[in-house]
Design an enzyme around this catalytic site. Structure first.
Site, mmCIF file in Angstrom:
data_model
loop_
_atom_site.group_PDB
_atom_site.id
_atom_site.type_symbol
_atom_site.label_atom_id
_atom_site.label_comp_id
_atom_site.label_asym_id
_atom_site.label_seq_id
_atom_site.Cartn_x
_atom_site.Cartn_y
_atom_site.Cartn_z
ATOM 1 N N GLY A 157 0.753 -1.114 -0.092
ATOM 2 C CA GLY A 157 0.061 -0.043 0.167
ATOM 3 C C GLY A 157 0.796 1.439 0.029
ATOM 4 N N ASP A 158 1.831 1.222 0.550
ATOM 5 C CA ASP A 158 2.854 2.401 0.793
ATOM 6 C C ASP A 158 3.262 2.517 -0.492
ATOM 7 O OD1 ASP A 158 4.415 4.448 2.076
ATOM 8 O OD2 ASP A 158 6.152 3.011 1.618
#
Length: 133
Positions: A22-23
């Protein structure tokens, strides 16, 4: 798509794995948005740093929470509650909320829910767009 998982399987992935993905996905999303503004690279970089900081992501967490489905809220809260290292630039609660936000983004991306991810991120864009100037 090689990285697409069924929703239930994606939800069972470790929270830190979801946050890791997700980062990267969120960073790419922000960089693409900033690149479309056709400003100098230094300005894009400063804007990206502000928009992907743990403090900013903690705010995104709070803004998105009321708009999430039951499964999305479970992923968000599981990501928030995972034991992880502490950020030097944010408080403990901010860092945990940012990890939850990243886990949600990773879950939606890996489970192939691009339209849902785009919708949720669009809820943030209007308010955050002005901070890149």
């Amino acid at each position: 798509m090689l990285w697409k998982y069924p929703q239930e399987e994606a939800a069972r992935l470790p929270s830190l794995a979801l946050a890791y993905v997700g980062d990267a996905v969120f960073e790419l999303f922000i960089r693409c948005r900033l690149a479309a503004e056709e400003v100098k690279v230094k300005r894009m970089h400063r804007g990206a740093i502000n928009l992907v900081s743990a403090r900013a992501m903690a705010e995104y967490y709070k803004k998105l929470e009321p708009h999430l489905s039951t499964m999305e809220n479970e992923v968000l809260h599981r990501g928030r509650n995972v034991k992880s290292r502490r950020s030097k630039s944010a408080g403990v609660s901010q860092y945990h909320m940012s990890t939850g936000f990243e886990a949600l983004v990773g879950y939606l991306f890996l489970s192939g829910q691009e339209e849902r991810l785009a919708y949720l991120l669009s809820l943030l864009i209007g308010e955050e767009n002005g901070s890149t100037e």
